[in-house]
Enzyme design. Structure first.
Site, PDB file in Angstrom:
ATOM      1  CD  GLU A  31     -17.866  27.204   6.745  1.00  0.00           C
ATOM      2  OE1 GLU A  31     -17.746  26.185   5.752  1.00  0.00           O
ATOM      3  OE2 GLU A  31     -18.046  28.520   6.366  1.00  0.00           O
ATOM      4  CG  HIS A  53     -12.841  19.238   9.494  1.00  0.00           C
ATOM      5  ND1 HIS A  53     -13.825  19.703  10.372  1.00  0.00           N
ATOM      6  CD2 HIS A  53     -12.436  20.206   8.877  1.00  0.00           C
ATOM      7  CE1 HIS A  53     -14.044  20.675  10.217  1.00  0.00           C
ATOM      8  NE2 HIS A  53     -13.180  21.332   9.222  1.00  0.00           N
TER       9      HIS A  53
HETATM   10  P1  5GP Z   1     -14.077  24.281   8.381  1.00  0.00           P
HETATM   11  O1  5GP Z   1     -14.250  25.509   7.929  1.00  0.00           O
HETATM   12  O2  5GP Z   1     -14.946  23.766   9.457  1.00  0.00           O
HETATM   13  O3  5GP Z   1     -12.549  23.982   8.953  1.00  0.00           O
HETATM   14  O4  5GP Z   1     -14.252  23.378   7.254  1.00  0.00           O
HETATM   15  C1  5GP Z   1     -15.038  22.807   6.592  1.00  0.00           C
HETATM   16  C2  5GP Z   1     -14.933  22.061   5.451  1.00  0.00           C
HETATM   17  O5  5GP Z   1     -15.844  21.018   5.028  1.00  0.00           O
HETATM   18  C3  5GP Z   1     -15.033  23.145   4.262  1.00  0.00           C
HETATM   19  O6  5GP Z   1     -13.824  23.430   3.494  1.00  0.00           O
HETATM   20  C4  5GP Z   1     -16.219  22.633   3.569  1.00  0.00           C
HETATM   21  O7  5GP Z   1     -16.154  23.004   1.946  1.00  0.00           O
HETATM   22  C5  5GP Z   1     -16.289  21.157   3.520  1.00  0.00           C
HETATM   23  N1  5GP Z   1     -17.361  20.590   3.676  1.00  0.00           N
HETATM   24  C6  5GP Z   1     -18.825  20.892   4.332  1.00  0.00           C
HETATM   25  N2  5GP Z   1     -19.593  20.172   3.968  1.00  0.00           N
HETATM   26  C7  5GP Z   1     -19.132  19.075   3.049  1.00  0.00           C
HETATM   27  C8  5GP Z   1     -19.861  18.126   2.640  1.00  0.00           C
HETATM   28  O8  5GP Z   1     -21.035  17.785   2.704  1.00  0.00           O
HETATM   29  N3  5GP Z   1     -18.870  17.370   1.811  1.00  0.00           N
HETATM   30  C9  5GP Z   1     -17.501  17.573   1.663  1.00  0.00           C
HETATM   31  N4  5GP Z   1     -16.822  16.678   0.930  1.00  0.00           N
HETATM   32  N5  5GP Z   1     -17.194  18.611   2.149  1.00  0.00           N
HETATM   33  C10 5GP Z   1     -17.843  19.472   2.916  1.00  0.00           C
END
Ligand code: 5GP
Length: 115
Positions: A96, A101
């Site tokens: 997302e 990360h």
């Molecule tokens: P992905 O699905 O891209 O691997 O994970 C993105 C992660 O970033 C998700 O677990 C989501 O909850 C976290 N996340 C998205 N926006 C923010 C934010 O503004 N602050 C924090 N601390 N986490 C975020």
């Protein structure tokens, strides 16, 4: 030139986040929507949009992310009970935020992910 995400603002401390570790290469902070008692994101300070964009020159940086992950797991008291490290890449993995990360998840039995 890749577009910055909200994670760049977290690195620069322009928006609030619960940062648990930061040095000149990486930043680690608690996920805003935790999927386990410990859910921390470890990110490079440098913007790399997806795992596909990791260059050979980033090898040491990626290794450092792993070293930091293990240190944080110890700090969180989950190094012996166990934890999972996940990096999602693109649509089918549900990525997302397009700033790579590493998810560090632990503090409960996470079940089997594969097999
Ligand atoms: P992905 O699905 O891209 O691997 O994970 C993105 C992660 O970033 C998700 O677990 C989501 O909850 C976290 N996340 C998205 N926006 C923010 C934010 O503004 N602050 C924090 N601390 N986490 C975020």
């Amino acid at each position: 030139m890749a577009e910055e995400t909200i994670f760049s603002k977290i690195i620069r401390r322009e928006i609030p986040a619960d940062i648990v570790f930061q040095d000149d290469q990486v930043t680690a902070f608690r996920d805003i929507s935790p999927q386990a008692p410990t859910h921390i994101l470890i990110i490079p300070n440098k913007l790399i949009p997806t795992v596909n964009h990791i260059a050979e020159s980033d090898e040491a940086l990626l290794g450092h992310m792993m070293v930091v992950a293990a240190k944080i797991a110890k700090q969180e008291g989950i190094d012996e009970s166990g934890y999972r490290l996940i990096m999602n890449c693109n649509k089918d993995a549900g990525q997302e935020v397009f700033h790579i990360h590493m998810h560090l998840l632990g503090g409960k039995n996470l079940g089997r992910l594969i097999g």
